[in-house]
Scaffold this motif. Structure first.
Motif: not given
Length: 121
Positions: A29-41, A50-54
């Motif tokens: 579950e913690e993997v998302a924290g290792a790749y923080p989102r910097v942008l979300e459309v 939709m688009l996410t940028v990590s």
């Protein structure tokens, strides 16, 4: 100890199945924290995606043993949505062994056939 553990979906209705699938193949579950989102459309019914940028700075692969990232990669963009719309924007795809290959019409047809097969289940 459960033979088939139960995974609780989190997030919105389009993201929850992705989160559950990731947990089933071993992502913590913690993997998302290792790749923080910097942008979300956000998802748009017009774009059907939709688009996410990590931030992937300082990494050579997406997770241990995962997809290799290009030298000096800082960001990873991920589109989620209707495959028949997204595939029209793609020029390459990842093979099962992680290599990037050109997305030919034959490959596109094969990908959409798999999507159709899953959709009919």
């Amino acid at each position: 100890h459960l033979e088939h553990p139960r995974y609780e979906p989190r997030g919105n209705s389009s993201e929850a199945p992705i989160v559950v699938a990731a947990r089933k193949v071993g992502f913590a579950e913690e993997v998302a924290g290792a790749y923080p989102r910097v942008l979300e459309v956000p998802f748009s019914s017009t774009r059907k995606m939709m688009l996410t940028v990590s931030d992937v700075s300082g990494r050579s692969a997406l997770c241990d043993g995962g997809m290799p990232l290009g030298d000096g990669a800082k960001y990873l963009a991920v589109c989620k949505g209707a495959p028949n719309f997204i595939v029209d924007y793609c020029t390459e795809f990842l093979t099962a062994d992680g290599r990037a290959e050109p997305l030919t019409e034959a490959a596109k047809t094969g990908i959409l056939r798999v999507v159709d097969d899953y959709s009919s289940q």
